[in-house]
Design an enzyme around this catalytic site. Structure first.
Site, PDB file in Angstrom:
ATOM      1  N   THR A  49      33.548  44.788  34.643  1.00 54.96           N
ATOM      2  CA  THR A  49      34.889  45.250  34.276  1.00 54.96           C
ATOM      3  C   THR A  49      34.904  45.829  32.866  1.00 54.96           C
ATOM      4  O   THR A  49      34.345  45.246  31.937  1.00 54.96           O
ATOM      5  CB  THR A  49      35.884  44.077  34.358  1.00 54.96           C
ATOM      6  N   GLU A  95      35.460  36.829  39.709  1.00 51.25           N
ATOM      7  CA  GLU A  95      35.233  35.528  39.067  1.00 51.25           C
ATOM      8  C   GLU A  95      35.026  34.420  40.102  1.00 51.25           C
ATOM      9  O   GLU A  95      35.444  33.276  39.926  1.00 51.25           O
ATOM     10  CB  GLU A  95      36.339  35.190  38.066  1.00 51.25           C
ATOM     11  N   GLY A 108      59.547  50.932  55.175  1.00 48.05           N
ATOM     12  CA  GLY A 108      58.766  52.165  55.033  1.00 48.05           C
ATOM     13  C   GLY A 108      58.614  52.589  53.586  1.00 48.05           C
ATOM     14  O   GLY A 108      57.575  53.140  53.199  1.00 48.05           O
TER      15      GLY A 108
END
Length: 385
Positions: free
Chosen positions: A164, A370, A347
């Site tokens: 990350t 993690e 919708g």
């Protein structure tokens, strides 16, 4: 005394409440307006980083000794939760800064702490965490990245995957094998800098969610670093990595809480305005029951997460169980709540014109990184209180 309930230790204080108000105001004013574009364009949320750094909220966990805010674990949770409420990608700035640097906080030498925590606290650098590999995900101890001693240096070779903020962070905590014969006890931890010769990055992954937080491979090609960049003693890296996750899984729980809260807030407002059969759909009992279940589960997840944060702060003996439980439960709840929020919008919820579909996509990763929630259940079973 560990194990004895002390509600004052994990109930948010007045200071925590003030912090929440501050972060929420900042997030709504300076992060939320860019959240949709960050997701749509899959770009790093620079506006969020700038806002967090200017308010000293990008790495609140860093101790005051090294120029940080010295925030406790619950305060860190609140920061991540409130940022995630408007933008999950942006919440990975404070979350991963803690994940990447906590090994240094827990096990690093005083010299390492001064060298790397001070720039982090100032906002001059970000920190990432390099544990996973192409063939070592849940089986992290099966990693192949190697670190070979060469005089006063170590030479690192290998590939780390699913990292990350890779390419944006300046610093990387890297786990590497120093003694292949010892499996997990032959793994050591190091600080690698983005500028080190031999460090490069793969193309950004094309992800379902958290698109504003870059996820890339980190390539280590004969990366030669000073031996004093080892975190702790040789062979203790895996233990440090697992100890780190005991604390930082709680930050993933916090992220999940924030995502779920954002979805619930939006759905609650929508059903009060949306009319069918001549009245707001909020008047229908079926809708009310859905909202009640969403709020109930979210609050249960929050209490578990805050309790785990207190255990993190106190270093309680049952932290491993509670860290895994908070992460697992909160992320499962977040997936359920965001999915229900999409359902409540019908919708419209399925379109990118409304934020709940983004929140649903973002929530999914909290069940995976993690440690997958299947792994969390293994961890819990092995550490039953």
């Amino acid at each position: 005394m560990a194990g004895t309930p002390d509600f004052d230790l994990y109930r948010p204080s007045e200071e925590h409440d003030m912090l929440r108000d501050t972060v929420r105001s900042l997030a709504e004013a300076k992060i939320a307006p860019y959240a949709a574009a960050v997701d749509e364009e899959a770009r790093f949320p620079q506006e969020a980083l700038d806002a967090l750094v200017s308010s000293d909220l990008h790495a609140v966990h860093v101790p005051e000794t090294y120029g940080g805010a010295g925030a406790d674990a619950l305060a860190t949770v609140i920061v991540i939760e409130e940022v995630a409420r408007v933008c999950a990608s942006s919440s990975l700035i404070p979350a991963v800064n803690k994940l990447g640097s906590l090994p240094v906080v827990l096990s690093g030498s005083e010299e390492l702490k001064k060298k790397y925590l001070r720039p982090l606290a100032k906002g001059d650098a970000m920190f990432s965490y390099c544990l996973s590999e192409p063939d070592a995900g849940s089986d992290a101890a099966g990693m192949k990245t190697k670190a070979v001693r060469d005089g006063d240096h170590y030479v690192l070779n290998g590939v780390k995957r699913w990292i990350t903020n890779a390419g944006v962070s300046e610093y990387y905590t890297v786990m590497a094998v120093t003694d292949p014969e010892k499996r997990s006890k032959g793994i050591s931890a190091f600080v690698v800098e983005k500028s080190d010769e031999g460090v490069s990055f793969g193309a950004p992954e094309k992800k379902l969610g958290i698109k504003g937080s870059p996820t890339r491979e980190v390539y280590l090609d004969n990366v030669r670093i000073p031996a004093d960049r080892m975190i702790g003693a040789e062979g203790t890296g895996f233990a440090t990595a697992m100890k780190t996750l005991d604390h930082t899984r709680i930050t993933i729980a916090a992220q999940a809480l924030g995502i779920a809260q954002g979805a619930l807030d939006y759905a609650k407002g929508y059903v009060q305005e949306r009319k069918q059969f001549g009245k707001p759909i909020a008047d229908f009992q079926g809708v009310q029951f859905m909202l009640a279940d969403m709020a109930m589960k979210l609050e249960a997840a929050r209490q578990l997460t805050y309790s785990a944060a207190a255990k993190s702060e106190r270093l309680d003996g049952d932290l491993t169980f509670f860290g895994a439980a908070a992460k697992c439960f909160a992320s499962d709840v977040a997936m359920e709540i965001t999915t229900d929020a999409v359902q409540l919008l019908g919708g419209y919820g399925y379109t990118r014109d409304y934020p709940v579909e983004r929140m649903m996509r973002d929530a999914k990763i909290t069940q995976i990184y993690e440690g997958t929630n299947q792994v969390q259940r293994i961890v819990m079973a092995r550490n039953l209180p």
